[in-house]
Design a protein around this motif. Sequence first.
Motif, PDB file in Angstrom:
ATOM      1  N   LEU A 164      -8.794  18.604  -6.085  1.00  0.00           N
ATOM      2  CA  LEU A 164      -7.766  17.678  -5.605  1.00  0.00           C
ATOM      3  C   LEU A 164      -6.559  17.713  -6.537  1.00  0.00           C
ATOM      4  O   LEU A 164      -5.412  17.850  -6.079  1.00  0.00           O
ATOM      5  N   CYS A 165      -6.795  17.623  -7.836  1.00  0.00           N
ATOM      6  CA  CYS A 165      -5.722  17.635  -8.824  1.00  0.00           C
ATOM      7  C   CYS A 165      -4.926  18.931  -8.738  1.00  0.00           C
ATOM      8  O   CYS A 165      -3.696  18.928  -8.772  1.00  0.00           O
ATOM      9  N   TYR A 166      -5.625  20.037  -8.607  1.00  0.00           N
ATOM     10  CA  TYR A 166      -4.984  21.354  -8.493  1.00  0.00           C
ATOM     11  C   TYR A 166      -4.044  21.383  -7.294  1.00  0.00           C
ATOM     12  O   TYR A 166      -2.953  21.933  -7.365  1.00  0.00           O
ATOM     13  N   ASN A 167      -4.450  20.774  -6.211  1.00  0.00           N
ATOM     14  CA  ASN A 167      -3.673  20.837  -4.974  1.00  0.00           C
ATOM     15  C   ASN A 167      -2.521  19.841  -4.927  1.00  0.00           C
ATOM     16  O   ASN A 167      -1.444  20.166  -4.447  1.00  0.00           O
ATOM     17  N   ILE A 168      -2.716  18.632  -5.437  1.00  0.00           N
ATOM     18  CA  ILE A 168      -1.657  17.617  -5.339  1.00  0.00           C
ATOM     19  C   ILE A 168      -0.809  17.529  -6.603  1.00  0.00           C
ATOM     20  O   ILE A 168       0.237  16.892  -6.602  1.00  0.00           O
ATOM     21  N   GLY A 169      -1.282  18.151  -7.690  1.00  0.00           N
ATOM     22  CA  GLY A 169      -0.538  18.122  -8.950  1.00  0.00           C
ATOM     23  C   GLY A 169      -1.026  17.015  -9.858  1.00  0.00           C
ATOM     24  O   GLY A 169      -1.543  15.985  -9.415  1.00  0.00           O
ATOM     25  N   GLY A 170      -0.853  17.243 -11.143  1.00  0.00           N
ATOM     26  CA  GLY A 170      -1.343  16.306 -12.146  1.00  0.00           C
ATOM     27  C   GLY A 170      -0.707  14.936 -12.070  1.00  0.00           C
ATOM     28  O   GLY A 170      -1.378  13.916 -12.204  1.00  0.00           O
ATOM     29  N   SER A 171       0.589  14.883 -11.834  1.00  0.00           N
ATOM     30  CA  SER A 171       1.299  13.604 -11.779  1.00  0.00           C
ATOM     31  C   SER A 171       0.796  12.740 -10.626  1.00  0.00           C
ATOM     32  O   SER A 171       0.496  11.549 -10.810  1.00  0.00           O
ATOM     33  N   SER A 172       0.692  13.323  -9.446  1.00  0.00           N
ATOM     34  CA  SER A 172       0.184  12.573  -8.283  1.00  0.00           C
ATOM     35  C   SER A 172      -1.273  12.171  -8.494  1.00  0.00           C
ATOM     36  O   SER A 172      -1.673  11.064  -8.136  1.00  0.00           O
ATOM     37  N   PHE A 173      -2.058  13.071  -9.077  1.00  0.00           N
ATOM     38  CA  PHE A 173      -3.467  12.772  -9.316  1.00  0.00           C
ATOM     39  C   PHE A 173      -3.612  11.588 -10.269  1.00  0.00           C
ATOM     40  O   PHE A 173      -4.399  10.669 -10.009  1.00  0.00           O
ATOM     41  N   ARG A 174      -2.838  11.583 -11.356  1.00  0.00           N
ATOM     42  CA  ARG A 174      -2.923  10.493 -12.339  1.00  0.00           C
ATOM     43  C   ARG A 174      -2.692   9.132 -11.694  1.00  0.00           C
ATOM     44  O   ARG A 174      -3.306   8.150 -12.064  1.00  0.00           O
ATOM     45  N   LYS A 175      -1.752   9.081 -10.732  1.00  0.00           N
ATOM     46  CA  LYS A 175      -1.377   7.820 -10.088  1.00  0.00           C
ATOM     47  C   LYS A 175      -2.244   7.474  -8.878  1.00  0.00           C
ATOM     48  O   LYS A 175      -2.059   6.419  -8.279  1.00  0.00           O
ATOM     49  N   SER A 176      -3.167   8.356  -8.514  1.00  0.00           N
ATOM     50  CA  SER A 176      -3.906   8.168  -7.265  1.00  0.00           C
ATOM     51  C   SER A 176      -4.933   7.043  -7.344  1.00  0.00           C
ATOM     52  O   SER A 176      -5.474   6.733  -8.409  1.00  0.00           O
ATOM     53  N   ASP A 177      -5.182   6.453  -6.183  1.00  0.00           N
ATOM     54  CA  ASP A 177      -6.215   5.426  -6.074  1.00  0.00           C
ATOM     55  C   ASP A 177      -7.601   6.012  -6.331  1.00  0.00           C
ATOM     56  O   ASP A 177      -8.504   5.294  -6.765  1.00  0.00           O
ATOM     57  N   ILE A 178      -7.775   7.302  -6.072  1.00  0.00           N
ATOM     58  CA  ILE A 178      -9.077   7.931  -6.320  1.00  0.00           C
ATOM     59  C   ILE A 178      -9.441   7.820  -7.790  1.00  0.00           C
ATOM     60  O   ILE A 178     -10.582   7.486  -8.132  1.00  0.00           O
ATOM     61  N   VAL A 179      -8.479   8.044  -8.673  1.00  0.00           N
ATOM     62  CA  VAL A 179      -8.736   7.922 -10.123  1.00  0.00           C
ATOM     63  C   VAL A 179      -9.166   6.496 -10.457  1.00  0.00           C
ATOM     64  O   VAL A 179     -10.149   6.287 -11.172  1.00  0.00           O
ATOM     65  N   GLN A 180      -8.458   5.521  -9.917  1.00  0.00           N
ATOM     66  CA  GLN A 180      -8.806   4.118 -10.182  1.00  0.00           C
ATOM     67  C   GLN A 180     -10.208   3.789  -9.672  1.00  0.00           C
ATOM     68  O   GLN A 180     -10.981   3.119 -10.358  1.00  0.00           O
ATOM     69  N   LEU A 181     -10.532   4.261  -8.482  1.00  0.00           N
ATOM     70  CA  LEU A 181     -11.848   3.973  -7.911  1.00  0.00           C
ATOM     71  C   LEU A 181     -12.968   4.645  -8.710  1.00  0.00           C
ATOM     72  O   LEU A 181     -13.995   4.021  -8.983  1.00  0.00           O
ATOM     73  N   VAL A 182     -12.772   5.905  -9.102  1.00  0.00           N
ATOM     74  CA  VAL A 182     -13.792   6.598  -9.895  1.00  0.00           C
ATOM     75  C   VAL A 182     -13.956   5.895 -11.242  1.00  0.00           C
ATOM     76  O   VAL A 182     -15.087   5.641 -11.680  1.00  0.00           O
ATOM     77  N   ASN A 183     -12.852   5.560 -11.883  1.00  0.00           N
ATOM     78  CA  ASN A 183     -12.948   4.861 -13.174  1.00  0.00           C
ATOM     79  C   ASN A 183     -13.610   3.493 -13.038  1.00  0.00           C
ATOM     80  O   ASN A 183     -14.225   3.010 -13.983  1.00  0.00           O
ATOM     81  N   GLY A 184     -13.510   2.893 -11.855  1.00  0.00           N
ATOM     82  CA  GLY A 184     -14.187   1.621 -11.586  1.00  0.00           C
ATOM     83  C   GLY A 184     -15.599   1.822 -11.052  1.00  0.00           C
ATOM     84  O   GLY A 184     -16.231   0.880 -10.600  1.00  0.00           O
ATOM     85  N   ARG A 185     -16.073   3.061 -11.083  1.00  0.00           N
ATOM     86  CA  ARG A 185     -17.413   3.439 -10.616  1.00  0.00           C
ATOM     87  C   ARG A 185     -17.626   3.149  -9.124  1.00  0.00           C
ATOM     88  O   ARG A 185     -18.739   2.983  -8.664  1.00  0.00           O
ATOM     89  N   ASN A 186     -16.530   3.092  -8.382  1.00  0.00           N
ATOM     90  CA  ASN A 186     -16.613   2.873  -6.936  1.00  0.00           C
ATOM     91  C   ASN A 186     -16.552   4.245  -6.248  1.00  0.00           C
ATOM     92  O   ASN A 186     -15.530   4.637  -5.681  1.00  0.00           O
ATOM     93  N   PHE A 187     -17.654   4.968  -6.315  1.00  0.00           N
ATOM     94  CA  PHE A 187     -17.703   6.328  -5.781  1.00  0.00           C
ATOM     95  C   PHE A 187     -17.630   6.355  -4.256  1.00  0.00           C
ATOM     96  O   PHE A 187     -17.026   7.258  -3.677  1.00  0.00           O
ATOM     97  N   ILE A 188     -18.207   5.356  -3.615  1.00  0.00           N
ATOM     98  CA  ILE A 188     -18.134   5.284  -2.150  1.00  0.00           C
ATOM     99  C   ILE A 188     -16.688   5.060  -1.720  1.00  0.00           C
ATOM    100  O   ILE A 188     -16.189   5.707  -0.799  1.00  0.00           O
ATOM    101  N   GLY A 189     -16.008   4.169  -2.405  1.00  0.00           N
ATOM    102  CA  GLY A 189     -14.593   3.928  -2.108  1.00  0.00           C
ATOM    103  C   GLY A 189     -13.754   5.183  -2.304  1.00  0.00           C
ATOM    104  O   GLY A 189     -12.880   5.481  -1.493  1.00  0.00           O
ATOM    105  N   ALA A 190     -14.044   5.930  -3.372  1.00  0.00           N
ATOM    106  CA  ALA A 190     -13.318   7.176  -3.625  1.00  0.00           C
ATOM    107  C   ALA A 190     -13.551   8.162  -2.484  1.00  0.00           C
ATOM    108  O   ALA A 190     -12.611   8.805  -2.005  1.00  0.00           O
ATOM    109  N   CYS A 191     -14.789   8.268  -2.039  1.00  0.00           N
ATOM    110  CA  CYS A 191     -15.114   9.181  -0.931  1.00  0.00           C
ATOM    111  C   CYS A 191     -14.308   8.844   0.319  1.00  0.00           C
ATOM    112  O   CYS A 191     -13.891   9.740   1.051  1.00  0.00           O
ATOM    113  N   LYS A 192     -14.099   7.576   0.536  1.00  0.00           N
ATOM    114  CA  LYS A 192     -13.431   7.132   1.764  1.00  0.00           C
ATOM    115  C   LYS A 192     -11.939   7.446   1.799  1.00  0.00           C
ATOM    116  O   LYS A 192     -11.339   7.424   2.878  1.00  0.00           O
ATOM    117  N   ILE A 193     -11.330   7.731   0.643  1.00  0.00           N
ATOM    118  CA  ILE A 193      -9.873   7.892   0.674  1.00  0.00           C
ATOM    119  C   ILE A 193      -9.380   9.307   0.344  1.00  0.00           C
ATOM    120  O   ILE A 193      -8.176   9.521   0.233  1.00  0.00           O
TER     121      ILE A 193
END
Length: 166
Positions: free
Chosen positions: A89-118
Amino acid sequence: MKISKQGIELIKHFESYEMKAYKCPADVWTIGWGFTRVNGVKIKKGDIMTLKVADLELIKQLKIYENVVKKVIMIKKINQNQYDALVSLCYNIGGSSFRKSDIVQLVNGRNFIGACKIFNLWSKAAGKRSKGLLRRRMSERNLFCSWPSPIVKVVPQNYEIAYKEI
């Protein structure tokens, strides 16, 4: 942790090697395995890259995106599949977009199901939903969730309705 062979294969599957520079759906000059820059220089019309050089460049560029993932994912307990999907994902959208993504926040919050959904939210190019990007996001999601045979071959016909923003 390092990206696995499976992670690299997923990236190669969706990037497809191109010897000659072309404009991607986002209207950016691209070459090799989806490179828009090589050694800090933007790809331009007429550029050519052999497969051997592209494979070496991929390994070099993957290290950059792996470092981004390692820096922004604060939890230590992610598995290889999750790591590979996040690097793709990071490779495709770029590091800057990845850093700001909700996926990063969800993974860091251990919400793996939420990350999968988005994952599907990152399936637009030039503001329009792309079947190719949606297939990639669905495949990354499948890998993240450790589903067998993660690569999605066909997007459902009703994808515009089924995969609208949450």
